[in-house]
Design a protein around this motif. Structure first.
Motif, PDB file in Angstrom:
ATOM      1  N   MET A   1       0.844  -1.194   0.000  1.00 20.15           N
ATOM      2  CA  MET A   1       0.000   0.000   0.000  1.00 20.15           C
ATOM      3  C   MET A   1       0.885   1.253   0.000  1.00 20.15           C
ATOM      4  N   GLN A   2       0.950   1.903  -1.148  1.00 21.31           N
ATOM      5  CA  GLN A   2       1.816   3.076  -1.261  1.00 21.31           C
ATOM      6  C   GLN A   2       0.955   4.334  -1.199  1.00 21.31           C
ATOM      7  N   ILE A   3       1.158   5.147  -0.150  1.00 20.91           N
ATOM      8  CA  ILE A   3       0.353   6.354   0.007  1.00 20.91           C
ATOM      9  C   ILE A   3       1.112   7.515  -0.628  1.00 20.91           C
ATOM     10  N   GLN A   4       0.407   8.265  -1.476  1.00 17.62           N
ATOM     11  CA  GLN A   4       1.062   9.351  -2.207  1.00 17.62           C
ATOM     12  C   GLN A   4       1.495  10.477  -1.271  1.00 17.62           C
ATOM     13  N   SER A   5       0.688  10.765  -0.257  1.00 22.02           N
ATOM     14  CA  SER A   5       0.973  11.903   0.613  1.00 22.02           C
ATOM     15  C   SER A   5       1.959  11.524   1.716  1.00 22.02           C
ATOM     16  N   LYS A   6       3.061  12.276   1.788  1.00 17.27           N
ATOM     17  CA  LYS A   6       4.084  11.997   2.812  1.00 17.27           C
ATOM     18  C   LYS A   6       3.529  12.213   4.214  1.00 17.27           C
ATOM     19  N   LEU A   7       2.665  13.219   4.372  1.00 20.42           N
ATOM     20  CA  LEU A   7       2.121  13.537   5.692  1.00 20.42           C
ATOM     21  C   LEU A   7       1.217  12.419   6.196  1.00 20.42           C
ATOM     22  N   ILE A   8       0.346  11.930   5.303  1.00 13.88           N
ATOM     23  CA  ILE A   8      -0.527  10.821   5.693  1.00 13.88           C
ATOM     24  C   ILE A   8       0.320   9.587   5.979  1.00 13.88           C
ATOM     25  N   ASP A   9       1.306   9.335   5.102  1.00 17.26           N
ATOM     26  CA  ASP A   9       2.170   8.175   5.243  1.00 17.26           C
ATOM     27  C   ASP A   9       2.863   8.181   6.613  1.00 17.26           C
ATOM     28  N   LYS A  10       3.384   9.340   6.992  1.00 17.02           N
ATOM     29  CA  LYS A  10       4.103   9.477   8.265  1.00 17.02           C
ATOM     30  C   LYS A  10       3.140   9.244   9.447  1.00 17.02           C
ATOM     31  N   ALA A  11       1.947   9.868   9.374  1.00 19.38           N
ATOM     32  CA  ALA A  11       0.980   9.720  10.465  1.00 19.38           C
ATOM     33  C   ALA A  11       0.525   8.263  10.596  1.00 19.38           C
ATOM     34  N   VAL A  12       0.304   7.610   9.452  1.00 17.98           N
ATOM     35  CA  VAL A  12      -0.096   6.196   9.477  1.00 17.98           C
ATOM     36  C   VAL A  12       1.010   5.359  10.092  1.00 17.98           C
ATOM     37  N   LYS A  13       2.249   5.614   9.685  1.00 16.26           N
ATOM     38  CA  LYS A  13       3.391   4.845  10.191  1.00 16.26           C
ATOM     39  C   LYS A  13       3.494   4.969  11.710  1.00 16.26           C
ATOM     40  N   GLU A  14       3.350   6.204  12.212  1.00  9.67           N
ATOM     41  CA  GLU A  14       3.473   6.431  13.656  1.00  9.67           C
ATOM     42  C   GLU A  14       2.311   5.781  14.409  1.00  9.67           C
ATOM     43  N   LEU A  15       1.104   5.921  13.871  1.00  5.72           N
ATOM     44  CA  LEU A  15      -0.063   5.360  14.560  1.00  5.72           C
ATOM     45  C   LEU A  15      -0.029   3.835  14.545  1.00  5.72           C
ATOM     46  N   ALA A  16       0.509   3.264  13.459  1.00  3.73           N
ATOM     47  CA  ALA A  16       0.544   1.803  13.326  1.00  3.73           C
ATOM     48  C   ALA A  16       1.543   1.163  14.282  1.00  3.73           C
ATOM     49  N   ARG A  17       2.363   1.984  14.969  1.00  2.00           N
ATOM     50  CA  ARG A  17       3.301   1.424  15.954  1.00  2.00           C
ATOM     51  C   ARG A  17       2.606   1.037  17.252  1.00  2.00           C
ATOM     52  N   LEU A  18       1.390   1.534  17.438  1.00  2.00           N
ATOM     53  CA  LEU A  18       0.637   1.152  18.639  1.00  2.00           C
ATOM     54  C   LEU A  18       0.249  -0.319  18.544  1.00  2.00           C
ATOM     55  N   PRO A  19       0.255  -1.035  19.672  1.00  2.00           N
ATOM     56  CA  PRO A  19      -0.079  -2.460  19.600  1.00  2.00           C
ATOM     57  C   PRO A  19      -1.536  -2.649  19.181  1.00  2.00           C
ATOM     58  N   GLY A  20      -1.761  -3.600  18.303  1.00  2.00           N
ATOM     59  CA  GLY A  20      -3.129  -3.914  17.884  1.00  2.00           C
ATOM     60  C   GLY A  20      -3.634  -3.077  16.726  1.00  2.00           C
ATOM     61  N   LEU A  21      -2.817  -2.130  16.247  1.00  2.00           N
ATOM     62  CA  LEU A  21      -3.212  -1.327  15.086  1.00  2.00           C
ATOM     63  C   LEU A  21      -2.288  -1.656  13.916  1.00  2.00           C
ATOM     64  N   GLY A  22      -2.836  -2.204  12.853  1.00  2.00           N
ATOM     65  CA  GLY A  22      -2.039  -2.436  11.653  1.00  2.00           C
ATOM     66  C   GLY A  22      -2.083  -1.208  10.767  1.00  2.00           C
ATOM     67  N   ARG A  23      -1.435  -1.282   9.607  1.00  2.00           N
ATOM     68  CA  ARG A  23      -1.410  -0.134   8.697  1.00  2.00           C
ATOM     69  C   ARG A  23      -2.805   0.186   8.174  1.00  2.00           C
ATOM     70  N   LYS A  24      -3.607  -0.862   7.928  1.00  2.00           N
ATOM     71  CA  LYS A  24      -4.938  -0.613   7.367  1.00  2.00           C
ATOM     72  C   LYS A  24      -5.831   0.118   8.362  1.00  2.00           C
ATOM     73  N   SER A  25      -5.841  -0.326   9.615  1.00  2.00           N
ATOM     74  CA  SER A  25      -6.714   0.346  10.584  1.00  2.00           C
ATOM     75  C   SER A  25      -6.132   1.708  10.958  1.00  2.00           C
ATOM     76  N   ALA A  26      -4.799   1.827  10.932  1.00  2.00           N
ATOM     77  CA  ALA A  26      -4.195   3.143  11.184  1.00  2.00           C
ATOM     78  C   ALA A  26      -4.647   4.136  10.109  1.00  2.00           C
ATOM     79  N   LEU A  27      -4.638   3.704   8.858  1.00  2.00           N
ATOM     80  CA  LEU A  27      -5.070   4.583   7.767  1.00  2.00           C
ATOM     81  C   LEU A  27      -6.553   4.946   7.933  1.00  2.00           C
ATOM     82  N   ARG A  28      -7.351   3.952   8.331  1.00  2.00           N
ATOM     83  CA  ARG A  28      -8.773   4.214   8.539  1.00  2.00           C
ATOM     84  C   ARG A  28      -8.957   5.294   9.612  1.00  2.00           C
ATOM     85  N   ASN A  29      -8.167   5.190  10.688  1.00  2.00           N
ATOM     86  CA  ASN A  29      -8.260   6.164  11.769  1.00  2.00           C
ATOM     87  C   ASN A  29      -7.794   7.551  11.329  1.00  2.00           C
ATOM     88  N   ILE A  30      -6.731   7.589  10.531  1.00  2.00           N
ATOM     89  CA  ILE A  30      -6.208   8.869  10.045  1.00  2.00           C
ATOM     90  C   ILE A  30      -7.250   9.553   9.151  1.00  2.00           C
TER      91      ILE A  30
END
Lengths: 202, 202
Positions: free
Chosen positions: B1-30
């Motif tokens: 899953m390649q996100i075009q926006s660097k800002l969204i990509d960074k926020a997803v990456k940081e949020l996905a570090r929380l336990p129980g949150l994968g990249r897909k649910s992190a993106l959904r939350n963002i």
């Protein structure tokens, strides 16, 4: 669950507002962050602030981006005459991942839903019309969800465009690759028969 | 899953570090946050920064708190001579919710686990000893998980305290209230027989 610390309580409350996170998992995540290096939490916070402060919508296709015009719209290699209409950025990502689409997008920001009180005015439909009227567009590919809302939106756009010299297509509905025929629902199966394609032996 | 926006990509990456949150649910939350009023994201961010910058450990019991001494330790109504030893703040919350404990706590910050390389030195065991030696403590109630790590930690604390004139107790292990006997595991059932209590008809 009464938390003694006001700071933890506040952080849990804010984190639990995200969809899919209850108070228990929010607390688990907060305690996880407290066990990590504080820079991780600072990075997360600044990424979130950076996001809401600097993210905009692409002036052309309305996808979320930090630029005036997104990377796809600005790419001269993409076919600007073929517009794929999608609900949100997740659909853009899903279609980009297939590597099969070389046109550009138009992000509606939702679907027409009388049940949820979302009318055409709340979507970027006017911008889509303007884009079609001002540019040389050959084809509009409707790639919306196979739901009542998706169908309503498809029909709304089709009605607006039907008198223009533009080809309007939708993504194919049918049996998913790998699916057993006997488990497919009747409507999907019926559509896959109605919209059968010539077998070319490949 | 390649996100075009660097800002969204960074926020997803940081949020996905929380336990129980994968990249897909992190993106959904963002994307959820992007649809909300920006103040919600700002509130979340500042709650998180506030947390890591201002949360401390209670000087007495080591629970997470923004005060020098937590509300439980500072409460004159609580029995300061009865210390309940727990792994982390979640256990404190669970026990407080029962409303059955009027003593104070000591938070170890983990359990002894040779498998994970956690020795007694990484826990607040020295502080517990100091607390016992300096204060007038009547009873230590061990309320740790019923796991190998919990048992090891129980035994370690017991050995340290066994020559002192202090009562060492553990929470009862037995059949959960509402559980069918036939589905209980043998060790739990055996323990519940060994540690049987007098039936008082109430």
């Amino acid at each position: 669950m009464q938390i003694q610390s006001k700071l933890i309580d506040k952080a849990v409350k804010e984190l639990a507002r995200l969809p899919g996170l209850g108070r228990k998992s929010a607390l688990r995540n907060i305690l996880y962050l407290l066990r990590q290096n504080p820079t991780q939490t600072i990075e997360l916070s600044s990424a979130l602030v950076d996001l809401v402060e600097n993210i905009k919508r692409c002036k052309v296709c309305h996808v979320h981006t930090e630029d005036e015009i997104c990377g796809i719209c600005a790419n001269p290699q993409r076919d600007q005459k073929l517009i794929c209409v999608v609900e949100d950025i997740r659909d853009v990502l899903a279609i980009e991942n297939t590597g099969q689409f070389r046109g550009v997008y138009h992000v509606l920001g939702g679907l027409i839903s009388p049940m949820e009180g979302i009318g055409p005015g709340q979507l970027t439909l006017a911008a889509l019309e303007q884009r079609i009227n001002s540019g040389e567009i050959d084809e509009i590919l409707l790639a919306l969800s196979a739901t009542a809302e998706g169908d309503t939106t498809n029909f709304y756009i089709y009605r607006k465009l039907k008198d223009l010299p533009i080809k309007v297509t939708t993504i194919a509905r049918g049996i998913s690759v790998g699916d057993d025929l006997e488990y497919a629902d009747e409507i999907t199966l019926a559509r896959s028969i109605l919209h059968r394609v010539e077998y070319k032996g490949s």
